[in-house]
Design a protein around this motif. Sequence first.
Motif, PDB file in Angstrom:
ATOM      1  N   SER A 121       0.846  -1.189   0.000  1.00 42.39           N
ATOM      2  CA  SER A 121       0.000   0.000   0.000  1.00 42.39           C
ATOM      3  C   SER A 121       0.881   1.239   0.000  1.00 42.39           C
ATOM      4  O   SER A 121       1.967   1.253   0.574  1.00 42.39           O
ATOM      5  N   GLN A 122       0.416   2.276  -0.659  1.00 47.56           N
ATOM      6  CA  GLN A 122       1.153   3.533  -0.750  1.00 47.56           C
ATOM      7  C   GLN A 122       0.276   4.658  -0.249  1.00 47.56           C
ATOM      8  O   GLN A 122      -0.925   4.695  -0.520  1.00 47.56           O
ATOM      9  N   CYS A 151      -3.579   4.238   2.609  1.00 44.80           N
ATOM     10  CA  CYS A 151      -4.052   2.999   2.004  1.00 44.80           C
ATOM     11  C   CYS A 151      -5.551   2.817   2.155  1.00 44.80           C
ATOM     12  O   CYS A 151      -6.182   2.151   1.338  1.00 44.80           O
ATOM     13  N   GLY A 156      -8.037   3.628  -0.870  1.00 44.97           N
ATOM     14  CA  GLY A 156      -8.177   2.831  -2.076  1.00 44.97           C
ATOM     15  C   GLY A 156      -7.825   3.643  -3.305  1.00 44.97           C
ATOM     16  O   GLY A 156      -6.777   4.274  -3.378  1.00 44.97           O
ATOM     17  N   LYS A 157      -8.717   3.650  -4.291  1.00 44.76           N
ATOM     18  CA  LYS A 157      -8.469   4.352  -5.538  1.00 44.76           C
ATOM     19  C   LYS A 157      -8.946   5.801  -5.510  1.00 44.76           C
ATOM     20  O   LYS A 157      -8.853   6.523  -6.512  1.00 44.76           O
ATOM     21  N   ILE A 158      -9.477   6.250  -4.382  1.00 39.87           N
ATOM     22  CA  ILE A 158      -9.959   7.627  -4.259  1.00 39.87           C
ATOM     23  C   ILE A 158      -8.770   8.570  -4.142  1.00 39.87           C
ATOM     24  O   ILE A 158      -7.851   8.328  -3.348  1.00 39.87           O
ATOM     25  N   LYS A 159      -8.772   9.645  -4.912  1.00 37.92           N
ATOM     26  CA  LYS A 159      -7.703  10.635  -4.817  1.00 37.92           C
ATOM     27  C   LYS A 159      -7.831  11.405  -3.514  1.00 37.92           C
ATOM     28  O   LYS A 159      -8.927  11.687  -3.043  1.00 37.92           O
TER      29      LYS A 159
END
Length: 359
Positions: free
Chosen positions: A141-142, A145, A148-151
């Motif tokens: 995870s970066q 985390c 998820g894919k939400i900015k």
Amino acid sequence: VLILSEISYVFINNKAGAIKGDLGDILQKLRKSNGNDNDDGDDTSGTIPEPAPTTPPPLPPPPAVAKDPILDNGGGGGGDDDSVVALYRAPDDIKDQSYFLAALTQSQLRRVLFPLGNYAKSQVRELAREFDLPNQARPDSQGLCFLGKIKFDDFLRERLGTRPGDIVDAATREVLGRHEGLWFHTVGQRKGIGKVLLPTATCRGPWYVVAKDVGRNVLLLSNRYDEEAFSKARREFYVEDIRWIRPQQGIANSNKLGEDPLSSSSDATTTATTYWMKIRHGPRLVRGSLELFVGGDEGKVVLEEKDGGLAPGQFVVYYSDDGECLGAGVISERHWATFLAEAMLPQQQDKAVEASVIN
């Protein structure tokens, strides 16, 4: 007893607290464990919007049940009530989590186990493959985390909304553009600034965020961030809410207390202690000195090299030469106040600017 997968050492009475035994059993248990909770804190204060250590709530008393054999091995959990626990950095510099654990108390550390503390992430990956765990190939995870894919900006916009305000040159007070909210920006930021600047300002970059005037909702930038004028602002700052993991460390520092130069006219000299420090989570350590003021919970830090972005609200964690995590403090709002008062704004500055930051 808590089982945490953060990669850090725990020492009790100078004995390594990394858990011993069948790692296969440990990984089987960890496979079913839940992820860390995340605090949806209010970033509207203008402090840096990044995960930071917070004072954890008290742990509940342990249940009156038989101990799990995997924990009953003297490896950290279930320590004696009078044992002294020391927290150490992990051998994996990138995955070391001690920055986030610096606010834990002795009573909490006595009941924590770090079963992966002796392993680098690459070794854990190998063991996961050996034991055929379902997450063996899951990517690291970066950042945040849990998003998820939400900015991140979209997350802040949904939670905090927008509050437009001026962007100004910290030296000249020229209006350079408009921001949508101070919480979208961090001190030291360069990337993404151009999209909120006027075309006439963009060509004079690169611009860096150097401070926030929360009271006036103003974002301050400079295109001289790497010049000598910013050397002090990027090396010196005040800290508050200082705490030490081991009581002995606080006692040792009690003999080094001095007067706060901003609140006392005393000429008494203070003694500074040099530590390795982390200003944010990551592998990078910097050398710096901590000068404690009377009371012991506030002080001044002077780094040996300039930092990329010091901001109130960031934790500063102190380490010894052998990697022990000694304690932490929080960068004070006085950092911005001092910067605005001394470093950039003209002498004829509006005093309300300084007052709004202090308050």
